[in-house]
Design an enzyme around this catalytic site. Sequence first.
Site, PDB file in Angstrom:
ATOM      1  N   ARG A 199       0.838  -1.199   0.000  1.00  0.00           N
ATOM      2  CA  ARG A 199       0.000   0.000   0.000  1.00  0.00           C
ATOM      3  C   ARG A 199       0.872   1.247   0.000  1.00  0.00           C
ATOM      4  O   ARG A 199       0.546   2.234  -0.634  1.00  0.00           O
ATOM      5  CB  ARG A 199      -0.891  -0.040   1.251  1.00  0.00           C
ATOM      6  CG  ARG A 199      -1.671   1.217   1.529  1.00  0.00           C
ATOM      7  CD  ARG A 199      -2.945   1.282   0.794  1.00  0.00           C
ATOM      8  NE  ARG A 199      -3.789   2.389   1.239  1.00  0.00           N
ATOM      9  CZ  ARG A 199      -4.760   2.901   0.499  1.00  0.00           C
ATOM     10  NH1 ARG A 199      -5.013   2.417  -0.693  1.00  0.00           N
ATOM     11  NH2 ARG A 199      -5.493   3.899   0.942  1.00  0.00           N
TER      12      ARG A 199
ATOM     13  N   ARG B 136      -9.765   0.274  -0.648  1.00  0.00           N
ATOM     14  CA  ARG B 136      -8.850   1.197   0.043  1.00  0.00           C
ATOM     15  C   ARG B 136      -8.671   2.409  -0.862  1.00  0.00           C
ATOM     16  O   ARG B 136      -7.775   2.488  -1.672  1.00  0.00           O
ATOM     17  CB  ARG B 136      -7.521   0.498   0.341  1.00  0.00           C
ATOM     18  CG  ARG B 136      -7.668  -0.621   1.346  1.00  0.00           C
ATOM     19  CD  ARG B 136      -6.345  -1.251   1.741  1.00  0.00           C
ATOM     20  NE  ARG B 136      -5.574  -0.410   2.665  1.00  0.00           N
ATOM     21  CZ  ARG B 136      -4.450  -0.851   3.247  1.00  0.00           C
ATOM     22  NH1 ARG B 136      -3.962  -2.036   2.969  1.00  0.00           N
ATOM     23  NH2 ARG B 136      -3.770  -0.074   4.086  1.00  0.00           N
ATOM     24  N   PRO B 137      -9.579   3.383  -0.744  1.00  0.00           N
ATOM     25  CA  PRO B 137      -9.597   4.520  -1.668  1.00  0.00           C
ATOM     26  C   PRO B 137      -8.410   5.458  -1.474  1.00  0.00           C
ATOM     27  O   PRO B 137      -7.701   5.386  -0.475  1.00  0.00           O
ATOM     28  CB  PRO B 137     -10.901   5.228  -1.295  1.00  0.00           C
ATOM     29  CG  PRO B 137     -11.132   4.878   0.126  1.00  0.00           C
ATOM     30  CD  PRO B 137     -10.588   3.497   0.311  1.00  0.00           C
TER      31      PRO B 137
ATOM     32  N   ASP C 254      -9.131   8.849  -2.537  1.00  0.00           N
ATOM     33  CA  ASP C 254      -9.799  10.111  -2.902  1.00  0.00           C
ATOM     34  C   ASP C 254      -9.300  11.309  -2.093  1.00  0.00           C
ATOM     35  O   ASP C 254      -9.190  12.425  -2.620  1.00  0.00           O
ATOM     36  CB  ASP C 254     -11.322   9.959  -2.755  1.00  0.00           C
ATOM     37  CG  ASP C 254     -11.714   9.574  -1.336  1.00  0.00           C
ATOM     38  OD1 ASP C 254     -11.230   8.527  -0.852  1.00  0.00           O
ATOM     39  OD2 ASP C 254     -12.462  10.319  -0.689  1.00  0.00           O
ATOM     40  N   GLN C 255      -8.938  11.077  -0.832  1.00  0.00           N
ATOM     41  CA  GLN C 255      -8.456  12.207  -0.017  1.00  0.00           C
ATOM     42  C   GLN C 255      -7.048  12.629  -0.442  1.00  0.00           C
ATOM     43  O   GLN C 255      -6.727  13.822  -0.415  1.00  0.00           O
ATOM     44  CB  GLN C 255      -8.471  11.822   1.467  1.00  0.00           C
ATOM     45  CG  GLN C 255      -9.864  11.495   2.004  1.00  0.00           C
ATOM     46  CD  GLN C 255     -10.828  12.666   1.837  1.00  0.00           C
ATOM     47  OE1 GLN C 255     -10.577  13.766   2.322  1.00  0.00           O
ATOM     48  NE2 GLN C 255     -11.901  12.441   1.115  1.00  0.00           N
TER      49      GLN C 255
ATOM     50  N   ARG D 139       6.126  -9.186   5.968  1.00  0.00           N
ATOM     51  CA  ARG D 139       6.023  -7.816   5.435  1.00  0.00           C
ATOM     52  C   ARG D 139       6.213  -6.794   6.536  1.00  0.00           C
ATOM     53  O   ARG D 139       6.715  -5.706   6.311  1.00  0.00           O
ATOM     54  CB  ARG D 139       4.638  -7.601   4.799  1.00  0.00           C
ATOM     55  CG  ARG D 139       4.447  -8.198   3.435  1.00  0.00           C
ATOM     56  CD  ARG D 139       3.168  -7.699   2.811  1.00  0.00           C
ATOM     57  NE  ARG D 139       3.110  -6.244   2.907  1.00  0.00           N
ATOM     58  CZ  ARG D 139       1.973  -5.554   2.851  1.00  0.00           C
ATOM     59  NH1 ARG D 139       0.835  -6.178   2.717  1.00  0.00           N
ATOM     60  NH2 ARG D 139       1.988  -4.243   2.931  1.00  0.00           N
TER      61      ARG D 139
END
Length: 421
Positions: free
Chosen positions: A93, A122-123, A125-126, A398
Amino acid sequence: MSKLLINGGRPLHGEVYISGCKNSAVALIPAALLVDGSCTIENIPNISDVIILLDIIKCMGGSFTYIDKNTVTIDTTNISDHRAIFNCMKKLRASYYMLGALLGRFGKAEIDFPGGCDFGFRPMDQHIKGFEAMGAKIDVEHGIINATSEGLTGAHIYLDVVSVGATINLMLAAVKAEGITTIENAAKEPHIVDVANFLNAMGANIRGAGTDIIKIKGVEKLIGGNVHCIIPDQIETGTFMIATAATKGDVTIGNIIPKHVESLTAKLLEMNVGVEQGEDSIRVYNKGPINKANIKTLPYPGFPTDLHPQMAVLLCMAEGVSTITEGVWDLRFQYVDELKRMGANIKVEGRIAVIEGGKKITGAKIRAMDLRAGAALVIAALAAEGQSEISGVNYINRGYENLDKKFASLGADIVTVNDNE
Ligand code: EPZ
């Protein structure tokens, strides 16, 4: 591929030392793109997300040198391309931070869509709303995010959602933008402060990190040569605290910042678990039956979503019925079915897990579906009666450095073996 073999039922005892914070490290490496010259990062965890990001820096024309296993010097002087289009970008991510860092350095960026643990949608947009407010034009085509601008200018950005990623990403883009950027409703996680300190030490002008209003005054350049020591990982700290309680052990966890795990400490004390805070350590020990509890995960300083799966295991051992309300991610419950295979009694209703404690947890063949679910399964296997086999260890590697060896040093019967299945 590998798997973990664990024979449970052995209380953890002794001392363990926590590694550097994963979610700080994965932001600091892209942030090195903003520096003229090189920078050195100490206490960097030896985990796969870090290795992937360092390789991306190298593929872009930068270089990195390990001074020792947890200290790395990164030099991005020779990077002249604003693109980070590599398959490995989809493996995590945090590759989204390349967007803010490349925009901050070149005024433009092209990156592969990020990946990471699957918690549902998991957008970004912000992130995009903030970049556009600073004058960037963002297009998404064929899985590539393409950002262009005539040079970024400071803006007043109000985040609709408290977002760690958007807060850090916008900070990266703003440090060399023209004028002042204000981020309101900013996230306050410790790693946000760590990234701000890293940048300020090289000449950035960031004020208010750790509060919900961060002001960044753009500067001409960031001067290289700085050495930054990453803060300890508060989620790894919490993972060991919960594992000690779940195995009814007595462990001192060193190299930590107790304040960063205050919400967990408070909850464990409520549950009749012994917790003693030191200057840079915390001792967790068994005091007898564990009380049930109700937990709601929230942005920092609330109870962290990244300790939700681990805490669910402990609540399986509490007396009575407990609940965890997930306040951040839709799909944080992937650990539930695996725990049920070990005898847990958990029902999920919407975003609430209802956990009936007092059930015997027995060893089983189980699979990690995401990083923190994997950590929870390790805790369950350590506390369970009998042997467990955990596959999907790549998820665990990870975010945790030498998790098996650290638990083995506390008396756990845990080994990593090849998974030929
Ligand atoms: C970071 O993810 C962490 N990852 C996650 O840790 C952690 O769970 C999360 O913050 C919350 O603390 C890294 O730092 C690499 P967010 P991130 O943006 O940045 C919504 C781990 O195990 N949102 O704070 O992706 C989003 O859907 C990992 O170490 C928008 O709506 O999380 C979520 O509901 C797992 N629009 C909430 O905000 C956006 O543009 C919080 O997300 C961005 C986010």
